[in-house]
Design a protein around this motif. Structure first.
Motif, short mmCIF file in Angstrom:
data_model
loop_
_atom_site.label_atom_id
_atom_site.label_comp_id
_atom_site.label_asym_id
_atom_site.label_seq_id
_atom_site.Cartn_x
_atom_site.Cartn_y
_atom_site.Cartn_z
N GLU A 5 116.43 77.57 114.98
CA GLU A 5 115.07 77.94 114.56
C GLU A 5 114.60 77.03 113.42
OE1 GLU A 5 115.29 82.70 115.66
OE2 GLU A 5 115.97 82.01 113.69
N LEU A 6 115.52 76.64 112.53
CA LEU A 6 115.18 75.71 111.45
C LEU A 6 114.79 74.36 112.03
CD1 LEU A 6 115.00 75.03 108.43
CD2 LEU A 6 117.45 74.54 108.49
N VAL A 7 115.56 73.88 112.98
CA VAL A 7 115.25 72.61 113.65
C VAL A 7 113.86 72.70 114.29
CG1 VAL A 7 115.86 71.12 115.60
CG2 VAL A 7 117.64 71.91 114.03
N GLU A 8 113.57 73.79 114.97
CA GLU A 8 112.28 73.98 115.62
C GLU A 8 111.14 73.96 114.60
OE1 GLU A 8 109.52 74.32 118.55
OE2 GLU A 8 111.66 74.01 118.88
N GLN A 9 111.32 74.63 113.46
CA GLN A 9 110.28 74.67 112.42
C GLN A 9 110.03 73.27 111.84
OE1 GLN A 9 108.52 77.60 111.49
NE2 GLN A 9 107.21 76.03 110.62
N ILE A 10 111.10 72.54 111.57
CA ILE A 10 110.95 71.17 111.05
C ILE A 10 110.25 70.30 112.09
CG2 ILE A 10 112.22 69.10 110.35
CD1 ILE A 10 114.33 71.02 109.12
N ASN A 14 106.54 68.31 111.35
CA ASN A 14 106.67 66.88 111.07
C ASN A 14 106.47 66.05 112.32
OD1 ASN A 14 107.79 66.74 108.14
ND2 ASN A 14 108.92 68.39 109.12
N ASP A 15 106.28 64.75 112.12
CA ASP A 15 106.13 63.80 113.22
C ASP A 15 107.49 63.20 113.56
OD1 ASP A 15 103.38 64.16 113.39
OD2 ASP A 15 102.99 62.63 111.87
N MET A 16 108.41 64.06 113.98
CA MET A 16 109.75 63.62 114.36
C MET A 16 110.08 64.24 115.72
SD MET A 16 111.62 64.40 110.69
CE MET A 16 113.26 63.97 111.21
N THR A 17 111.01 63.61 116.44
CA THR A 17 111.45 64.22 117.69
C THR A 17 112.39 65.38 117.36
OG1 THR A 17 113.43 62.85 117.90
CG2 THR A 17 111.37 61.96 118.84
N LYS A 18 112.57 66.26 118.33
CA LYS A 18 113.47 67.39 118.11
C LYS A 18 114.89 66.90 117.85
CE LYS A 18 112.44 71.35 119.93
NZ LYS A 18 112.29 72.55 120.76
N SER A 19 115.28 65.84 118.52
CA SER A 19 116.61 65.26 118.34
C SER A 19 116.78 64.74 116.91
CB SER A 19 116.83 64.13 119.34
OG SER A 19 118.07 63.52 119.15
N CYS A 21 115.15 65.82 114.30
CA CYS A 21 115.18 67.01 113.42
C CYS A 21 116.56 67.65 113.42
CB CYS A 21 114.13 68.03 113.87
SG CYS A 21 112.44 67.47 113.66
N ARG A 22 117.16 67.75 114.61
CA ARG A 22 118.51 68.32 114.73
C ARG A 22 119.51 67.47 113.96
NH1 ARG A 22 118.65 68.12 119.82
NH2 ARG A 22 117.51 70.06 120.15
N GLU A 23 119.39 66.16 114.08
CA GLU A 23 120.28 65.23 113.37
C GLU A 23 120.07 65.34 111.85
OE1 GLU A 23 120.81 60.44 113.11
OE2 GLU A 23 120.48 61.29 115.11
N LEU A 24 118.83 65.47 111.42
CA LEU A 24 118.52 65.62 110.00
C LEU A 24 119.18 66.87 109.42
CD1 LEU A 24 116.76 64.84 107.46
CD2 LEU A 24 115.10 66.44 108.38
N VAL A 25 119.02 68.00 110.10
CA VAL A 25 119.59 69.27 109.62
C VAL A 25 121.11 69.17 109.60
CG1 VAL A 25 119.89 71.71 110.14
CG2 VAL A 25 117.62 70.69 110.28
N SER A 26 121.71 68.65 110.64
CA SER A 26 123.16 68.51 110.70
C SER A 26 123.68 67.61 109.59
CB SER A 26 123.60 67.97 112.06
OG SER A 26 123.34 68.92 113.06
N SER A 27 122.99 66.50 109.36
CA SER A 27 123.39 65.56 108.32
C SER A 27 123.28 66.19 106.93
CB SER A 27 122.53 64.30 108.41
OG SER A 27 122.88 63.39 107.40
N LEU A 28 122.21 66.94 106.71
CA LEU A 28 122.01 67.60 105.42
C LEU A 28 123.13 68.61 105.15
CD1 LEU A 28 120.15 68.21 102.95
CD2 LEU A 28 119.08 69.95 104.37
#
Length: 108
Positions: A5-10, A14-19, A21-28
């Motif tokens: 759900e966090l990935v979906e909200q981001i 934002n102007d990012m792909t879902k992939s 966003c998922r990578e950003l959250v995982s990296s964080l």
């Protein structure tokens, strides 16, 4: 809210792909986890601080048998919320008693 759900909200905000966003959250999450595991703190201004927190050794009792159990000293992760985060939550939410007298959280 869970990780998906966090990935979906981001993604929606934002102007990012879902992939991406998922990578950003995982990296964080991975970066915060590894940094705290190395003994350092992670401070995000107005959000909070993640720190390694030492716990002293202690003796507990088994609730059924009453037997003493030695719990060794250890280090656990701890989160301290920041001033901005605290203020936003306090402005947005209020504690109210439910029918059983227990406190629950409601929108103001």
């Amino acid at each position: 809210m869970n990780k998906g759900e966090l990935v979906e909200q981001i993604y929606q905000d934002n102007d990012m792909t879902k992939s991406e966003c998922r990578e950003l959250v995982s990296s964080l999450v991975e970066t915060i986890t590894e940094t705290v595991a190395e003994g350092e703190e992670v401070r995000l201004v107005n959000f909070g601080t993640f720190v390694p927190s030492p716990r002293q050794e202690t003796v507990k009792r088994h609730p059924v048998t009453g037997e003493k159990i030695d719990v060794p000293a250890k280090v656990v992760p701890k989160f301290r919320s920041g001033k901005g985060f605290n203020e936003l939550v306090e402005e947005s939410l209020k504690p109210v008693k439910d029918g059983s007298g227990e406190l629950e959280v409601k929108q103001k």
